[in-house]
Scaffold this active site. Structure first.
Site, PDB file in Angstrom:
ATOM      1  N   GLU A 216       0.758  -1.345  -0.031  1.00 21.97           N
ATOM      2  CA  GLU A 216      -0.137   0.117   0.011  1.00 21.97           C
ATOM      3  C   GLU A 216       1.036   1.322  -0.027  1.00 21.97           C
ATOM      4  OE1 GLU A 216      -3.208  -0.394   2.834  1.00 21.97           O
ATOM      5  OE2 GLU A 216      -3.820  -2.323   2.229  1.00 21.97           O
TER       6      GLU A 216
ATOM      7  N   ASN B 188      10.102   7.233   7.479  1.00 27.55           N
ATOM      8  CA  ASN B 188       9.101   6.307   8.103  1.00 27.55           C
ATOM      9  C   ASN B 188       7.945   5.983   7.025  1.00 27.55           C
ATOM     10  OD1 ASN B 188       8.625   4.762  10.137  1.00 27.55           O
ATOM     11  ND2 ASN B 188       7.477   6.055  11.511  1.00 27.55           N
TER      12      ASN B 188
ATOM     13  N   HIS C 206     -15.522 -10.026   5.912  1.00 26.76           N
ATOM     14  CA  HIS C 206     -14.729 -10.763   6.743  1.00 26.76           C
ATOM     15  C   HIS C 206     -13.326 -10.047   6.923  1.00 26.76           C
ATOM     16  CE1 HIS C 206     -16.585 -14.822   5.752  1.00 26.76           C
ATOM     17  NE2 HIS C 206     -17.553 -14.145   6.335  1.00 26.76           N
TER      18      HIS C 206
ATOM     19  N   GLU D 226      -8.968   4.276  -0.564  1.00 26.17           N
ATOM     20  CA  GLU D 226      -8.923   4.554   0.910  1.00 26.17           C
ATOM     21  C   GLU D 226      -8.102   5.714   1.394  1.00 26.17           C
ATOM     22  OE1 GLU D 226      -8.956   0.811   2.766  1.00 26.17           O
ATOM     23  OE2 GLU D 226      -6.567   0.536   2.630  1.00 26.17           O
TER      24      GLU D 226
END
Ligand code: NOJ
Ligand code: CA
Length: 696
Positions: A170, A192, A413, A507
């Protein structure tokens, strides 16, 4: 099958001719040369006579046993040719041609009596190579310290890369020269940005490359089964990539038992960026469909109770009484609702009504099940049971309501990476879906894999993801797995795998934003292995949590065409679509399964335009995305049926559109077009365009 052997095996004894072998692709453009160099297996690849992969070593370093890197003798070679056409259950094209030549070299390490074969498949647009270990001689099982497949570059190419990482893809992509990766990656770690980077020159696949003279290359893998995922580590002095497999919790990379085949290592080579996008190399290197009945598998266009939680408007959890122990069903009945639970009966009905009124197939509902009060990053073995709904989610009534309106609910899930817990409940969870009529599940693997501390891309987890897909097929359930390993074309073999995330999805627009250009590189990289549940369609770019989506409305519409997937979400809220019904019309109209796809223009991270013919119709949809520079697309409609006229609806960025300040500026025009029409469309940075072409 039109497969035939060209040459029979040659046998030991003809040592004079046996140290090298060559195979050309069907049109002769790509050639693979294999050579046994003083017992060391090597290969090289040329494109139109020009070296693209310099002589590169092949083999394995083993744990607790002698390596399989040298001391080999060539036993023989076999060649073959294949030209077949197959029909995917869903896809960018209704037929796919699988046309290649093949070279199998058979090796033995006489000092240890161990056998290793290398199979090359040579396509007009690239090469696949894999290791094959027959059950023969003394090699019954072995532990891999690392695979040592090299890809020796011919120069300091441009690369579009994300950091090597055993657990996530991601990331945003970086475009740099190979020689710049080390300093940029070191900086990323210092800043980071990277979590578990294993090397300052380690990158993930699919890796996109471009040489100084304009040749595109792509390195990836196909058919990743019972084996760890491959990364690439660059020796930036020699400019040689070497495979770097994902280790397990003990640091071992693979436990292999003969007979076995490794996944394919793929090298795509072309002088036309559009051909990278049009290539079926990865799918072709996977096995044919393993499911005898696929009638229950279908593309899905959906909305969901999802963006609300992602963008900070509502929550997955039912209550704010964060428990120290897991709450049981009865405890929830007594818990005080927070009033922010998104998956409540009234809200889910609102989405069902919206889906039904606008022709969507399904509604995803996240946060329907108990456990969300205390799940993320908690490394608790037993957070979710995948069976017990929250008190305000009436699973029977909501499914009945959805079905009465011609809509299905999509199950969710979230495993919180507690894979053993998921496997414990898996059958019951799938049975629950069968009971209530769900036929698709979005699964997720957020967090550290517990309890063993495995990595997301290690062999044991790779096996879990496939187990979940196969078991789902037994229950006629389609799977869309998030945070699982990036795909390698297994959707050909298991077409119930209708989507994966395995990259930075929409997202992140709600987590601080993603830079323009991301959706113009994903089709070259992440999408090579299979479709992505990218969740496009954001119309209101300013999120409740203060984050801004770096895109325009037309840039979002384009993604339904440019980001091929049989699973497409309209991710925004109904109320945001209701404010722009004219632009929303494109999302309602656009097809999700195709007869034919034609890439019109492409350059990694800069722009992509593609035209697709909707399956079983004469209608076409065109989409174009633009990266950080404005772009003009000069479109000719040569792909249209020459004898027909089409009603075109063109959705383009407004002249004053701006992904930061005026993302909702767009213009919609209607005109009649034919195969002779020419059209120029200007898109702003982070923007794009979409066209529907309905045959008259
Ligand atoms: C991360 C997934 O990418 C996202 O789509 C999902 O909503 C959350 N995990 C919760 O499962
Ligand atoms: Ca994710």
């Amino acid at each position: 099958m039109k497969r035939f052997l060209l040459t029979a095996s040659l046998f030991l004894g003809l040592a004079f001719t046996l140290n090298a072998a060559e195979m050309a692709s069907p049109n002769g453009a790509i050639k693979v040369n294999f050579e046994l160099n003083n017992g060391v297996p090597t290969y090289s690849v040329t494109f139109r006579g020009k070296m693209m992969i310099k002589p590169s070593r092949l083999g394995y370093e083993l744990s607790g046993a002698e390596n399989l890197l040298d001391g080999f003798t060539l036993l023989g070679q076999e060649t073959a040719r294949q030209d077949e056409t197959w029909k995917p259950v869903w896809g960018e094209n209704s037929e796919i041609r699988n046309h290649y030549t093949e070279l199998l070299v058979k090796l033995v390490q006489p000092s240890t009596d161990r056998y290793m074969n290398i199979r090359f498949r040579v396509y007009d647009e690239g090469v696949g190579l894999r290791y094959e270990f027959p059950q023969k001689g003394k090699l019954n099982h072995f532990v891999v310290k690392d695979e040592r497949t090299e890809f020796a570059m011919t120069g300091d190419h441009i690369a579009w890369w994300i950091p090597g990482d055993y657990d996530t893809q991601e990331y945003e992509y970086t475009r740099s020269k190979l020689s710049e990766i080390r300093s940029l990656l070191t900086k990323a770690v210092t800043d980071n940005l990277s979590q578990t980077t294993f090397s300052t020159t380690g990158v993930q696949t699919s890796l996109m490359l471009k040489t100084a003279d304009g040749i595109y290359m792509n390195l990836h893998e196909a058919a990743l089964v019972n084996y760890p995922a491959m990364h690439l580590n660059l020796d930036d002095k020699q400019m040689v990539f070497t495979s770097w497999l994902t280790p397990d919790a003990q640091g071992k990379k693979g436990y292999l038992q003969t007979p076995l085949n490794s996944p394919w290592r793929t090298i795509m080579i072309t002088d036309d960026a559009r051909k990278v996008l049009a290539s079926n190399l990865i799918l072709n290197l996977n096995d044919p469909c393993a499911l005898s009945d696929t009638s229950w598998i279908h593309p899905v266009k959906y909305v969901g109770v999802w963006w609300e939680m992602i963008s900070g408007k509502s929550e997955w959890a039912y209550t704010h009484q964060y428990p120290t122990v897991k709450l049981g069903e009865t405890d929830y009945i007594h818990a005080t609702p927070s009033g922010k639970h998104g998956a409540n009966n009234a809200n889910v009905r609102r989405y069902i009504d919206f889906a039904s009124a606008n022709g969507f197939d399904a509604v995803l509902v996240e946060g329907w099940n108990i456990g969300w009060e205390d799940w993320a990053g908690n490394s608790k073995e037993h957070v979710f049971d995948f069976l017990t709904p929250y008190p305000d989610f009436d699973i029977k009534a909501l499914n009945d309501y959805a079905h009465s309106k011609g809509v299905k609910l999509i199950m969710h899930h979230e495993t919180s990476s507690s894979i053993m817990n998921y496997e414990k409940y898996m059958d019951r969870a799938y049975q629950l879906m069968n009971t209530y009529g769900y036929d698709a599940v979005k699964s997720g693997y957020v967090g550290n894999i517990i309890p063993r501390g495995e990595h997301h891309y290690s062999q044991i987890e790779i096996n879990h993801y496939l187990h979940a897909i196969k078991r789902a097929a037994d229950y006629h359930i389609m799977v869309n797995a998030h945070e699982a390993v990036r795909p390698t074309g297994l959707c050909r073999t298991y077409p119930n795998l209708i989507g994966n995330e395995s990259a930075r999805g929409t997202e992140y627009q709600a987590f601080g934003g993603t830079k323009p250009g991301h959706t113009a590189i994903l089709p070259f990289t992440r999408l090579q292995g299979g479709p992505m549940d990218y969740t496009p369609g954001i119309f209101e770019m300013d999120c409740a949590n203060g984050s801004h989506c770096n895109s325009t409305i037309c840039g979002q519409l384009a993604l339904y065409v440019t980001m091929y997937s049989p699973l497409q979400m309209a991710a925004d809220f109904p109320e945001n679509y209701e404010k722009h019904p004219d632009a929303f019309q494109f999302i309602k109209d656009v097809a999700i399964d195709w007869d034919k796809s034609i890439y019109l223009e492409a350059e990694p991270m800069e722009y992509i335009s593609v035209a697709r013919k909707a399956k079983g119709t004469d209608n076409w949809f065109v989409g174009g995305v633009t990266g950080k520079q404005a772009h003009r697309s000069d479109i000719t409609f040569h792909f249209l049926d020459k004898s027909r006229k089409y009603e075109a609806t063109i959705y383009r960025d407004g002249t004053d559109a701006d992904y930061k300040t005026r993302p909702q500026s767009y213009k919609i025009e209607k005109l009649t077009v034919t195969a002779k029409t020419k059209l120029s469309i200007n898109s702003v940075p982070g923007g794009g365009y979409a066209i529907s072409l309905i045959a008259k």
